[in-house]
Design an enzyme around this catalytic site. Structure first.
Site, PDB file in Angstrom:
ATOM      1  N   GLU A   1      -1.796 -10.341   5.179  1.00 32.83           N
ATOM      2  CA  GLU A   1      -2.087 -11.391   4.553  1.00 32.83           C
ATOM      3  C   GLU A   1      -2.131 -11.787   3.695  1.00 32.83           C
ATOM      4  OE1 GLU A   1      -5.668  -8.812   3.038  1.00 32.83           O
ATOM      5  OE2 GLU A   1      -5.213  -8.012   5.786  1.00 32.83           O
TER       6      GLU A   1
ATOM      7  N   THR B   1       8.360   0.019  17.723  1.00 30.01           N
ATOM      8  CA  THR B   1       8.423  -0.630  17.247  1.00 30.01           C
ATOM      9  C   THR B   1       6.540  -1.418  17.165  1.00 30.01           C
ATOM     10  OG1 THR B   1       7.454  -3.201  16.496  1.00 30.01           O
ATOM     11  CG2 THR B   1       8.591  -2.990  18.197  1.00 30.01           C
TER      12      THR B   1
ATOM     13  N   ARG C   1       6.832 -13.082  13.764  1.00 23.57           N
ATOM     14  CA  ARG C   1       5.447 -12.311  13.880  1.00 23.57           C
ATOM     15  C   ARG C   1       3.774 -13.273  14.252  1.00 23.57           C
ATOM     16  NH1 ARG C   1       5.452  -7.154  11.415  1.00 23.57           N
ATOM     17  NH2 ARG C   1       3.777  -7.257  10.135  1.00 23.57           N
TER      18      ARG C   1
ATOM     19  N   ASP D   1      12.551   2.600  13.499  1.00 22.27           N
ATOM     20  CA  ASP D   1      11.615   1.167  13.171  1.00 22.27           C
ATOM     21  C   ASP D   1      12.126  -0.164  13.307  1.00 22.27           C
ATOM     22  OD1 ASP D   1       8.172   0.724  12.884  1.00 22.27           O
ATOM     23  OD2 ASP D   1       9.374   0.861  10.446  1.00 22.27           O
TER      24      ASP D   1
END
Lengths: 355, 1033
Positions: free
Chosen positions: B423, B600, B520, B388
């Site tokens: 978040e 991923t 990201r 991962d």
């Protein structure tokens, strides 16, 4: 031994930060407790087969083996042995075609005279053995056919389990000693004379002391032995306890090989070279049905045992080979030297094409 | 309201009503496998399901027939019973501990409310429909639907770490219809909960609740997982809470998710099984041959041997007796102790992993742990690692880096600690820019900006799912009353939903640019909602939320209808740093010949960047990325074919990797699985992005089906399926909770520990198991061959040369202890292994345990048997050929040779090894001297006799030299002139004295080696093909 006693290495790079943090966090941590054992870091010695090491091992083994071989061989050669095969010779000339009939016919006298010439001076004690060949004392059916409890204990005469098929008499009486081994007890006898001089055979202490004292009871007497229709071998005097029936005790120490010798007795006389010994023997035992040989053996003994030069020869040959290998390896090392521990030999350090 | 669909999988729970009390199981938890009464039969049954045990049982039963038993039945029964007792007591102990913990849970006192009165009962007495009253820090005894709490807003907090491993507190809400009930009313409330039949999904609970009169609002109220309190969680920060028991006992969600994991069989175990079957076949052949010739000997010779008294006419089964005797005699060919010995060794390997200080993670204070103690050898044979990305290769510690709003690109660097990674990064970043979130609860949020407060009413949350790849909220501005839809999500989930005519090009570019940096990205969008539009939508949304059937897809559909015509606000970029040591570890693993794939859920560009950063792929021109993409199915399949052709032609010279995403994989798996499998077998590296948890597992399955040994490593719940599917599952006990670590066979704190796990522990375990298993067969065969040779001298009658005591002690004692010392053995030091990771290819290819090496051991066994037997019968011929003595000489010969065999095959001697090998040797003499002192034994005085004879010692020395001399000479020549890589490394270690001495030179060689390694290992698959089938067939 070219062993370097260095501890199994640990990678120190990764644990540097760990060590720094160790002090602070030792108090309250789930970290496993350190020990050389748990970290697989016990000091280890790692010998590898270097030329020096291997050549010296072979050489030293060779140097030790050759003298032992010489000594053993000399010891074996010291032993004087007279072997006389009599099974064929003792059959009367008219019955050589039908030996089985000869041995099974009880009316024919089994007495047989043999003359032995002493080849070399024999110092007393001289061991008298009988040798049987092609006789399977180690056969599964035979070797188990006995009951040790019965032999040891008078009160256990009824314990005849495993003694099949020589358990009981036809009317159910337990046979003591039961079983095939006892039943087939060897029954040839030998008497020795030198000229007119009788050479008595001492039949005492031919069995193991431990067997007499612990395996065969002093109060166990033979009963119902050889009473059946089919007679096997020797009969036993029912008045003598088993612990004194030494021929039986010797016979019951079964042999592991189909060719074996058993001690018959000892002669406590020196035999001189060229002496002629007359053996008067009773050729009772049937080896004719299965073509087994019977031999009478007179032998002296040394520290190594009887006249068996196997160990001596084996040591000489093996020792010689070891020295030879040591030389070959040395030679090979000089002809085709190879540097130990060269990185370039590693396949991944070479070009793949050369693989 | 109408119940939308009726499914058969339903239960109705009548609250506080005795009538349905007993229709479901009680709350008695039972995790035990056995009861007191069924333990013995059930455990025996379990144990006898194994072929080996059945075999030994049959042998042991045959032994009872004394007519054919060569030795006392105790020789088989003894070890068999010991082995059974050991396995059974282990099971019993585990089960007893489970029973104790069950009992503790079952007898715990809990408060229930019955018609308004509070009572304390045992947890096991709770029934479905009861109202359970919980206090702060209570463990929740069964699955409850929350109906009231002490909190006026109707929320309570639970800690669910027992279930999902996440340590943060979860908020649970009282459903709206019971929100306003007082504590008194709660005790008397009646109603019905409609819920699905028990399942193990801890994230889903699609149910309805309706309360009966006198409560006025008797409309069905939807329930979700957020309205439940699940068994084995804890109530926190809440004075009290009460709920209706809906699932009890073993039917709770936690009870249903407990299950016994399938036992994994290692490649080495499979090989041992195969070799066992081969030996078994060999044994049958030997037995049939010996039996046949034994019968012939009996008929031709045996009948003439009058002293054997063979009956002329035997019973009908007579022809079977001799073969059966040989079967019993040869049964020792298969070592009865091998399983126990291996289990013990494997237990120690696992402990070494647990104990390893260098795999201890200081940051999170977690040691490495091997939950599965049986598969350590597989670690040394790993061929594919499927990893991962987030949290495994990276730290999963998000840092807000950049954002692109309208035209400006802002930089801001803030670090934070949080539970929900992305978040919180955003919220923190916002607060650093003076936009502070000051309050947030169930239905409202407050923001402090430029000295004034702004309040927003939270109307609806359109939850994130991995299918939608976005989430939205509907809020109402407290000041203006305007209703807004705010969305955030992946670029491809947000940008296509932009309102027409908007310039999204620059956002695409920004996304592209951020991904290039390995960041990201999240896209943000918003839209004004009209009051009417919202009302209409809200109704549909409630309906969808209440549906019992296909709830998820219905909700998604409704959400979809709202999330359109968005005004794109901008793009945010968050950095997720690589974990410490990841590039080095991946480089090392790749040098070790392990193929590393990255799977991923992230975007392709981000994934590729991370791949570059962590050495997974190198930049052009030394490597090439083959992208498998396309708009249509044909495009994708064509690009797959093209990638395959390029891969086939150039993988020898170039480092190739393929890249594909979830959509492409789905199509490929549907249409062209075979060609994908072929491609997968060729490619050392792959980057698979946008993978769903299922697809990750599918990739593992593809590699597994191609015969490769796979290791799955991950940290989150989305990796669990992959971890469970792989041959070896490794979990990183990371920030996304312990879910992965719990499901895994091994859990480690950091990715970098994989290096030690595989190269050190895996490799040593493989080497050690290879030795232990083959040696076990060697020693059994050795004594068996001697018995067979003896058969030829005992009229093929099946006599055992050795007595019962010796045979039993030989297997259980004399030969089992020395071999155990190999669990301390290290062929080359850890440092050397890490410096030359290529050496792992040896164990990967199964070079130490395969039919060829096994034949070597059998050959050695036969040779040693011949040496021992012939030297014994020659040295102990004639007057010395007494059965007991000769047998003891042969047995001593075995013990002597065995001590030297173990010594010669030990690479490093530590003191436990020396003590065990030579202590065992001394013990052999001690035991036999003691046995020789007991008059009732057959062996009485034998050992005293022998020890007093010079010829005995001379024979032993001869046996050892003849037995070991050729072995040593052969090994010397091989090590010297045809050395294996292991031999060479040993020589390097030796000639350098200390490995550190040539560190400098080594690093110089390093770069050259790395380049070459890739080539070597690529061609390995071809050159070692003769080894591969041995493992995979």
């Amino acid at each position: 031994m070219s062993s370097s006693g260095h501890a199994a290495g640990t990678s120190n790079g990764g644990s540097a930060d760990a060590a720094a943090a160790a002090g602070a966090a030792r108090r309250n941590t789930r970290m496993p407790k350190y020990s050389k054992f748990t970290q697989q870091e016990l000091p280890a010695c790692k010998p590898i087969l270097t030329p020096k090491w291997v050549v010296s091992v072979f050489f030293i083994v060779g140097v030790i083996f050759v003298p032992i071989g010489v000594v053993s061989l000399l010891a074996a050669r010291d032993v004087v042995e007279i072997i006389d095969r009599y099974d064929e010779a003792c059959v009367p000339g008219n019955m050589t075609q039908n030996k089985l009939a000869y041995i099974q016919n009880e009316t024919i006298s089994k007495v047989c005279k043999r003359n032995l010439t002493v080849t070399k001076h024999m110092k007393q004690p001289i061991f008298v053995y009988y040798e049987l060949d092609n006789f399977y004392q180690n056969h599964r059916r035979y070797v188990k056919s006995r009951n040790d409890a019965q032999l040891r204990d008078a009160s256990k005469a009824n314990q005849t389990s495993a003694c099949e098929p020589e358990k009981t008499t036809a009317n159910g009486q337990p046979i003591v000693p039961c079983g095939l081994i006892a039943w087939s007890l060897f029954n040839d006898t030998y008497n020795f004379t030198r000229g007119n001089e009788n050479l008595p055979v001492d039949k005492k202490d031919i069995s193991w002391k431990s067997d007499r004292e612990h395996k065969f009871g002093k109060d166990v007497y033979p009963s119902n032995f050889q009473n059946g229709a089919l007679k096997g071998g020797a009969t036993l005097d029912p008045k003598i306890p088993l612990s004194e029936q030494e021929d039986l005790i010797v016979w019951m120490r079964t042999a592991a090989l189909p060719t074996f010798r058993k001690l018959y007795g000892r002669i406590y006389f020196d035999l001189k070279e060229n002496d002629t010994i007359t053996v008067s023997l009773n050729n009772n035992y049937n080896t004719y049905s299965f073509g087994g040989k019977k031999k009478l053996v007179l032998s002296t003994a040394t520290w190594l045992g009887g006249k068996n030069d196997f160990l001596g020869f084996a040591y000489l040959v093996v020792g010689g080979l070891c020295i030879f290998l040591a030389f070959v390896f040395t030679l090979l090392y000089f002809i085709k030297p190879r540097k130990l521990g060269d990185h370039n030999y590693l396949s991944w350090n070479r070009h793949p094409a050369s693989r | 309201m109408e119940v939308t669909s009726w499914t058969t999988m339903k239960r109705f729970v009548y609250i506080n009503d005795d009538s349905c009390r007993y229709s479901y199981c009680g709350n008695r938890i039972s995790n035990t496998k056995y009861t007191f009464w069924n333990f013995l039969p059930k455990n025996l049954w379990e144990q006898f399901r194994r072929f080996m045990n059945q075999y030994f049982l049959i042998i042991a039963c045959l032994q009872l027939w004394s007519h054919i038993a060569p030795v006392s039945p105790a020789t088989t029964w003894g070890p068999l019973i010991i082995i059974f007792i050991v396995s059974a007591s282990k099971e019993a102990w585990d089960d007893y501990n489970r029973y104790l913990s069950d009992k503790k849970a079952n007898e715990r006192k809990v408060w229930v409310v019955k018609d308004g009165t509070h009572r304390q009962i045992k947890a096991q007495e709770i029934h479905v429909g009861d109202i359970v009253w919980l206090h702060e820090n209570d463990e929740i005894p069964c699955d409850l639907v929350l109906i009231g709490t002490s909190d006026p807003q109707g929320i309570c907090y639970v800690e669910m770490s027992n279930l999902d491993g996440e340590t943060d507190l979860k908020t649970r809400f009282v459903p709206s219809i019971s929100a306003n009930l007082s504590a008194d009313q709660l005790g008397k409330v009646k109603g019905v909960v409609e819920c699905p039949n028990p399942d193990n999904d801890i994230r889903r609970f699609d149910a309805n609740m309706r309360l009966f009169l006198p409560i006025i609002d008797n409309e069905a109220c939807p329930l979700t997982i957020n309205n439940t309190l699940l068994q084995s969680c804890y109530l926190r920060h809440t004075e009290w809470a009460c709920g209706v028991a809906v699932y009890t006992g073993n039917e709770t969600k936690s009870g249903m998710s407990r299950g016994t994991a399938e036992t994994k069989l290692t490649a080495a175990d499979a090989m041992i099984d195969k070799l066992t079957i081969a030996i078994f076949t060999f044994q049958i052949i030997v037995v049939l041959l010996l039996g046949y010739f034994g019968n012939i000997w009996k008929d031709t010779q045996g009948l003439k041997q009058w002293y054997l008294m063979y009956p002329m006419e035997g019973p009908w089964y007579d022809f079977l007796v001799i073969p059966l005797r040989f079967e019993l005699l040869c049964s020792i060919m298969i070592p009865i102790s091998i399983k126990v010995t291996l289990d013990l060794a494997k237990g120690v390997y696992a402990k070494f992993i647990d104990w390893d200080e260098q795999m201890f993670d200081w940051e999170t204070n977690t040691p490495a742990h091997s939950a599965n103690t049986a598969i350590s050898e597989d670690l040394g044979q790993v061929q594919y690692i499927l990893s991962d990305k987030t949290g495994t290769l990276t730290e999963n510690r998000m840092i807000f880096k950049r954002c692109c709003i309208s035209d400006t690109i802002n930089d801001g660097t803030v670090s934070y600690k949080a539970q929900s990674q992305d978040e919180e990064a955003l919220v923190n970043a916002a607060s650093n820019l003076n936009m502070m979130l000051i309050s947030k609860d169930n239905s409202s949020a407050g923001i402090y900006f430029n000295g004034s407060d702004f309040h927003y009413e939270l109307l609806d949350i359109l939850e994130f799912t991995s299918d939608r790849k976005r989430m939205s909220v509907v809020i109402k501005d407290g000041q203006t009353g305007k209703i807004l839809l705010l969305s955030k999500g992946a670029d491809e989930a947000i940008l296509p939903r932009a309102s027409a005519g908007q310039q999204i090009q620059r956002y695409l570019e920004a996304v592209e640019m951020y991904s290039q940096l390995g960041l990201r990205t999240l896209c943000l969008g918003w839209r004004d909602l009209e009051e009417d539009e919202y009302k209409e939508w809200s109704k549909k949304f409630r309906e969808a939320s209440c549906s019992l059937h296909n709830r998820e897809s219905k909700i998604a559909e409704v959400c979809h209808s709202l999330e359109r015509d968005l005004h794109i606000l901008g793009v945010t970029a968050i950095e997720d740093r690589l974990q410490d040591g990841v590039p080095e570890t991946i480089k090392l693993l790749r040098n070790a010949g392990i193929n590393v794939w990255m799977l991923t859920g992230d975007k392709q560009n981000t994934a590729i960047q991370i791949g570059l950063l962590c050495n997974l792929i190198t930049s052009e021109p030394s490597s090439q990325l083959l992208s498998i993409t396309g708009k249509t199915e044909e495009d994708i399949l064509r690009s797959l074919e093209r990638a395959f052709i390029i891969m086939k032609n150039t993988c020898e010279t170039k480092d190739l990797a393929f890249v594909l995403d979830g959509c492409a994989l789905e199509i490929i798996l549907k249409h062209s699985k075979e060609s994908f499998t072929r491609l997968a077998m060729l490619s050392r590296t792959a980057i698979c992005c946008r993978m769903t948890p299922l697809q990750k597992a599918q990739l593992v399955a593809i590699l597994k089906s191609a015969g490769y040994l796979t290791l799955g490593i991950g940290d989150g719940g989305n990796d669990v399926r992959m971890i469970q599917e792989a041959n070896i599952g490794v979990g990183i006990s990371g920030r996304e909770g312990l879910q992965a670590a719990r499901a895994a066979d091994y859990s480690i704190g950091k990715f970098k520990f994989l290096r030690r796990l595989i190269l050190i522990h895996g490799r040593y375990s493989y080497n050690r198991t290879a030795f232990i298993s083959q040696y076990s067969f060697y020693k059994s065969l050795n004594i068996c061959f001697i018995q067979i040779l003896f058969a030829f001298l005992s009229g093929l009658s099946g006599t055992s040369l050795f007595n019962s005591t010796s045979l039993m002690a030989y297997n259980v004692f004399y030969t089992s202890l020395p071999v155990m010392t190999i669990i301390f053995d290290k062929d080359i030091s850890e440092t050397t292994v890490l410096q030359h990771p290529q050496i792992l290819q040896h164990s990967q290819a199964g070079r130490l345990l395969n039919p060829i090496t096994f034949c070597g051991w059998i050959g050695r066994s036969l040779y040693h048997a011949l040496v021992i037997f012939f030297i014994t019968i020659c040295a102990y011929a004639d007057e010395k050929s007494e059965m007991q003595e000769l047998s003891m000489v042969a047995l001593s010969g075995c013990i002597w040779i065995q001590a030297f065999v173990v010594t010669m095959d030990t690479n490093s001697f530590t003191y436990p090894q020396i003590i065990l090998i030579w202590g065992n040797f001394v013990a052999f003499y001690m035991i036999n001297l003691i046995l020789s002192a007991i008059p009732s034994l057959q062996m009485y005085t034998i050992m005293f006799h022998l020890c007093g004879q010079p010829s005995y010692w001379i024979t032993m020395a001869l046996t050892v030299v003849v037995g070991m001399g050729p072995v040593m000479a052969f090994r010397y020549l091989r090590d010297m002139y045809r050395p294996s890589a292991i031999n060479m490394l040993q020589q390097i270690e030796q000639s350098n004295g200390s490995i550190q001495a040539f560190g400098g030179m080594d690093s110089a060689l390093e770069s050259v080696r790395t380049n070459l390694t890739d080539l070597v290992t690529d061609s390995r698959r071809n050159s070692d093909s003769n080894y591969q089938p041995l493992l995979s067939d």
